[in-house]
Design a protein around this motif. Structure first.
Motif, PDB file in Angstrom:
ATOM      1  N   ASP A   6       0.959  -1.378  -0.451  1.00  0.00           N
ATOM      2  CA  ASP A   6      -0.348   0.150   0.110  1.00  0.00           C
ATOM      3  C   ASP A   6       1.408   1.308   0.073  1.00  0.00           C
ATOM      4  OD1 ASP A   6      -2.612  -1.545  -0.007  1.00  0.00           O
ATOM      5  OD2 ASP A   6      -2.418  -1.189   2.282  1.00  0.00           O
ATOM      6  N   VAL A   7       1.755   1.340   0.780  1.00  0.00           N
ATOM      7  CA  VAL A   7       2.828   2.462   1.065  1.00  0.00           C
ATOM      8  C   VAL A   7       4.277   1.780   1.459  1.00  0.00           C
ATOM      9  CG1 VAL A   7       2.680   4.668   2.486  1.00  0.00           C
ATOM     10  CG2 VAL A   7       0.644   3.614   2.093  1.00  0.00           C
ATOM     11  N   VAL A   8       4.437   3.105   0.742  1.00  0.00           N
ATOM     12  CA  VAL A   8       6.463   2.725   1.134  1.00  0.00           C
ATOM     13  C   VAL A   8       7.127   3.816   1.765  1.00  0.00           C
ATOM     14  CG1 VAL A   8       8.733   2.114  -0.023  1.00  0.00           C
ATOM     15  CG2 VAL A   8       7.375   1.601  -0.259  1.00  0.00           C
ATOM     16  N   VAL A   9       7.814   4.074   3.190  1.00  0.00           N
ATOM     17  CA  VAL A   9       8.014   5.153   3.127  1.00  0.00           C
ATOM     18  C   VAL A   9       9.703   5.445   3.170  1.00  0.00           C
ATOM     19  CG1 VAL A   9       8.978   5.666   5.810  1.00  0.00           C
ATOM     20  CG2 VAL A   9       6.694   5.027   5.184  1.00  0.00           C
ATOM     21  N   VAL A  10      10.004   5.623   2.731  1.00  0.00           N
ATOM     22  CA  VAL A  10      11.850   6.114   2.363  1.00  0.00           C
ATOM     23  C   VAL A  10      12.518   7.037   3.618  1.00  0.00           C
ATOM     24  CG1 VAL A  10      13.750   6.421   0.508  1.00  0.00           C
ATOM     25  CG2 VAL A  10      11.153   5.978  -0.012  1.00  0.00           C
ATOM     26  N   GLY A  11      13.314   6.373   4.521  1.00  0.00           N
ATOM     27  CA  GLY A  11      13.580   7.195   5.504  1.00  0.00           C
ATOM     28  C   GLY A  11      13.149   5.794   6.672  1.00  0.00           C
ATOM     29  N   GLY A  12      13.808   6.054   7.632  1.00  0.00           N
ATOM     30  CA  GLY A  12      13.677   5.237   8.681  1.00  0.00           C
ATOM     31  C   GLY A  12      14.076   5.319   9.732  1.00  0.00           C
ATOM     32  N   GLY A  13      14.866   7.297   9.921  1.00  0.00           N
ATOM     33  CA  GLY A  13      14.534   8.063  11.182  1.00  0.00           C
ATOM     34  C   GLY A  13      12.873   8.410  11.730  1.00  0.00           C
ATOM     35  N   GLN A  14      13.682   9.478  12.592  1.00  0.00           N
ATOM     36  CA  GLN A  14      12.243  10.649  13.263  1.00  0.00           C
ATOM     37  C   GLN A  14      11.032  10.073  12.583  1.00  0.00           C
ATOM     38  OE1 GLN A  14      14.703  13.172  15.020  1.00  0.00           O
ATOM     39  NE2 GLN A  14      13.772  15.129  13.777  1.00  0.00           N
ATOM     40  N   ALA A  15      11.503  11.107  11.061  1.00  0.00           N
ATOM     41  CA  ALA A  15       9.777  11.179  10.478  1.00  0.00           C
ATOM     42  C   ALA A  15       9.670   9.932  10.156  1.00  0.00           C
ATOM     43  CB  ALA A  15      10.321  12.271   8.683  1.00  0.00           C
ATOM     44  N   GLY A  16      10.414   9.101   9.399  1.00  0.00           N
ATOM     45  CA  GLY A  16       9.854   7.703   8.951  1.00  0.00           C
ATOM     46  C   GLY A  16       9.063   6.924  10.197  1.00  0.00           C
ATOM     47  N   LEU A  17       9.698   6.774  11.684  1.00  0.00           N
ATOM     48  CA  LEU A  17       9.111   6.014  12.311  1.00  0.00           C
ATOM     49  C   LEU A  17       7.653   6.225  12.887  1.00  0.00           C
ATOM     50  CD1 LEU A  17      12.179   5.828  14.627  1.00  0.00           C
ATOM     51  CD2 LEU A  17      11.285   3.791  13.209  1.00  0.00           C
ATOM     52  N   ALA A  18       7.620   8.591  12.746  1.00  0.00           N
ATOM     53  CA  ALA A  18       6.526   8.333  13.080  1.00  0.00           C
ATOM     54  C   ALA A  18       5.310   8.169  11.881  1.00  0.00           C
ATOM     55  CB  ALA A  18       6.330  10.185  13.098  1.00  0.00           C
ATOM     56  N   ALA A  19       5.554   8.421  10.433  1.00  0.00           N
ATOM     57  CA  ALA A  19       4.704   7.644   9.432  1.00  0.00           C
ATOM     58  C   ALA A  19       4.036   6.316   9.996  1.00  0.00           C
ATOM     59  CB  ALA A  19       5.791   7.963   8.480  1.00  0.00           C
ATOM     60  N   GLY A  20       5.455   5.826   9.817  1.00  0.00           N
ATOM     61  CA  GLY A  20       5.011   4.232  10.561  1.00  0.00           C
ATOM     62  C   GLY A  20       3.976   4.285  11.552  1.00  0.00           C
ATOM     63  N   TYR A  21       4.489   4.724  12.463  1.00  0.00           N
ATOM     64  CA  TYR A  21       3.307   4.733  13.704  1.00  0.00           C
ATOM     65  C   TYR A  21       1.981   4.323  12.833  1.00  0.00           C
ATOM     66  CZ  TYR A  21       0.876   6.022  18.066  1.00  0.00           C
ATOM     67  OH  TYR A  21      -0.352   5.892  19.702  1.00  0.00           O
ATOM     68  N   HIS A  22       1.040   6.366  12.260  1.00  0.00           N
ATOM     69  CA  HIS A  22       0.038   6.481  12.105  1.00  0.00           C
ATOM     70  C   HIS A  22      -0.276   5.074  10.979  1.00  0.00           C
ATOM     71  CE1 HIS A  22      -0.755   9.304  14.265  1.00  0.00           C
ATOM     72  NE2 HIS A  22       0.648  10.423  13.942  1.00  0.00           N
ATOM     73  N   LEU A  23       0.656   4.762   9.621  1.00  0.00           N
ATOM     74  CA  LEU A  23      -0.075   3.565   8.806  1.00  0.00           C
ATOM     75  C   LEU A  23      -0.397   2.703   9.903  1.00  0.00           C
ATOM     76  CD1 LEU A  23       3.003   4.639   6.764  1.00  0.00           C
ATOM     77  CD2 LEU A  23       0.778   4.810   6.071  1.00  0.00           C
ATOM     78  N   ARG A  24       0.512   1.815  10.770  1.00  0.00           N
ATOM     79  CA  ARG A  24       0.382   1.103  11.728  1.00  0.00           C
ATOM     80  C   ARG A  24      -0.947   0.835  12.365  1.00  0.00           C
ATOM     81  NH1 ARG A  24       2.482  -3.876  11.165  1.00  0.00           N
ATOM     82  NH2 ARG A  24       4.139  -3.474  11.901  1.00  0.00           N
ATOM     83  N   ARG A  25      -1.478   2.195  12.670  1.00  0.00           N
ATOM     84  CA  ARG A  25      -3.255   2.193  13.502  1.00  0.00           C
ATOM     85  C   ARG A  25      -3.712   2.267  12.518  1.00  0.00           C
ATOM     86  NH1 ARG A  25      -3.287   5.007  18.215  1.00  0.00           N
ATOM     87  NH2 ARG A  25      -5.143   6.305  17.411  1.00  0.00           N
ATOM     88  N   GLN A  26      -3.126   2.428  11.044  1.00  0.00           N
ATOM     89  CA  GLN A  26      -4.524   2.601   9.758  1.00  0.00           C
ATOM     90  C   GLN A  26      -4.491   0.822   9.114  1.00  0.00           C
ATOM     91  OE1 GLN A  26      -6.731   4.756   9.362  1.00  0.00           O
ATOM     92  NE2 GLN A  26      -5.825   5.992  10.899  1.00  0.00           N
TER      93      GLN A  26
END
Length: 353
Positions: A6-26
């Motif tokens: 569905d979604v790919v996040v490029v970058g696993g620093g603080q911004a990527g992890l924050a995005a991952g948190y909300h993607l997981r919740r959805q």
């Protein structure tokens, strides 16, 4: 091998992890591709003495408060790395470290993410690569003739490597002030701090939490069509964290105006006088690391990709997160990125469902 997501996040620093948190919740099927071999984002590459601008409680990603660091009001970089590593595990975020993304391109209704370890076909992409990997060096006359060592903020670690040397630190922002203070406090380094304009210190009681509030108030004013308050820039350029404040109050942070050129063995000032130097530390900022998005030809003025919030104007399936105020108020900070990550994922949810 090609993976469909569905979604790919490029970058696993603080911004990527924050995005991952909300993607997981959805409930999205997603992957976070990170070029670093270990967790921690750019924090794992910072200099030894670096401390945050804010207490731990005001420097957290969504869902999990950063614990305080024993004996420290403002946590150091190592503490932040440990927090980000724990955050990644706590929410079982699918981060693939050591996976460097080469390009993102349009492909038959999807976005094709090409990395050195495989290819991902995504319905949406969040780019969260930050700027640490793209340091900026100004075109100063004589830079190519200087025979001493030249390094950027990204290469600086501690005063120990400059003992007995004359070092010139260039830059009137937080990095320049902190590194100049670090070298000056050591006492074994002859340091000269150089800035384009007289340094502007924020009030001593201003920290990252207050800066986030100011940046947010400015964005709300602009969105409402009100007068620009000037935001953080109206307050000053340098947060007076304790080491900087101590060096300033001890008279160790007296900036000189920018030199005119580099010479073989130092610098030459506008009045013709010269100062010898063994090393120059360029604390001259960064540019957004966006080369992986080049195939989509989205760049606008100043190298930025025009956005509405975090969404790229010319590619609604692409969101940019954590690059600075142009992708959300204080979005390049721990305290600020959670809100813009939430908004980005909310838009992606509306697009994909």
């Amino acid at each position: 091998m090609t993976h469909d997501m569905d979604v790919v996040v490029v970058g696993g620093g603080q911004a990527g992890l924050a995005a991952g948190y909300h993607l997981r919740r959805q409930g999205f099927d997603f992957a976070v591709l990170d070029g670093d071999p270990a967790p921690g984002g750019s924090w794992q590459h910072m200099w030894d003495s670096l401390h945050m601008f804010s207490p731990a409680g005001y420097s957290s990603l969504p869902g999990h408060l950063m614990p305080a660091q024993a004996g420290e009001t403002y946590p150091n970089a190592g503490h932040v790395v440990n927090y980000l590593a724990d955050y990644e595990k706590r929410y079982t975020l699918p981060v693939q470290h050591g996976t460097r993304v080469r390009s993102v391109r349009r492909d038959a209704g999807r976005l094709l993410v090409e990395a050195d370890s495989g290819t991902w076909r995504a319905r949406a992409v969040i780019s969260a690569t930050g700027s640490w990997s793209r340091p900026f060096l100004p075109a100063v006359p004589g830079r190519s003739v200087f025979t001493g060592r030249q390094l950027h903020t990204v290469n600086y670690r501690s005063p120990a490597e400059f003992v007995g040397q004359c070092v010139i630190v260039v830059g009137g922002g937080n990095s320049g002030a902190q590194i100049a203070a670090d070298l000056a406090h050591d006492g074994r380094v002859d340091v000269t701090w150089v800035t384009l304009r007289p340094p502007r210190f924020l009030a001593d009681d201003i920290d990252g939490r207050a800066l986030f509030d100011v940046a947010t108030a400015r964005r709300r004013a602009l969105d409402a069509g009100l007068t620009d308050t000037g935001g953080v820039a109206s307050l000053g350029d340098i947060v007076a964290v304790p080491p900087v404040r101590a060096a300033r109050d001890a008279g160790l942070l007296k900036a000189k105006p920018m030199f005119g050129r580099l010479t073989a063995d130092g610098v030459q000032w506008a009045d013709g006088n010269r100062t010898g130097a063994d090393a120059v530390v360029w604390c001259t900022g960064f540019r957004p690391a966006l080369s992986h998005l080049a195939p989509m030809d989205l760049r606008g003025p100043r190298g930025h990709i025009p956005t509405n919030g975090t969404r790229a104007l010319d590619e609604p399936r692409l969101h940019l997160l954590g690059y600075g105020d142009w992708t959300g108020p204080a979005s390049a900070t721990l305290i600020g990125v959670g809100r813009t990550a939430r908004d980005a994922v909310r838009e992606i949810t509306g697009l994909l469902t």
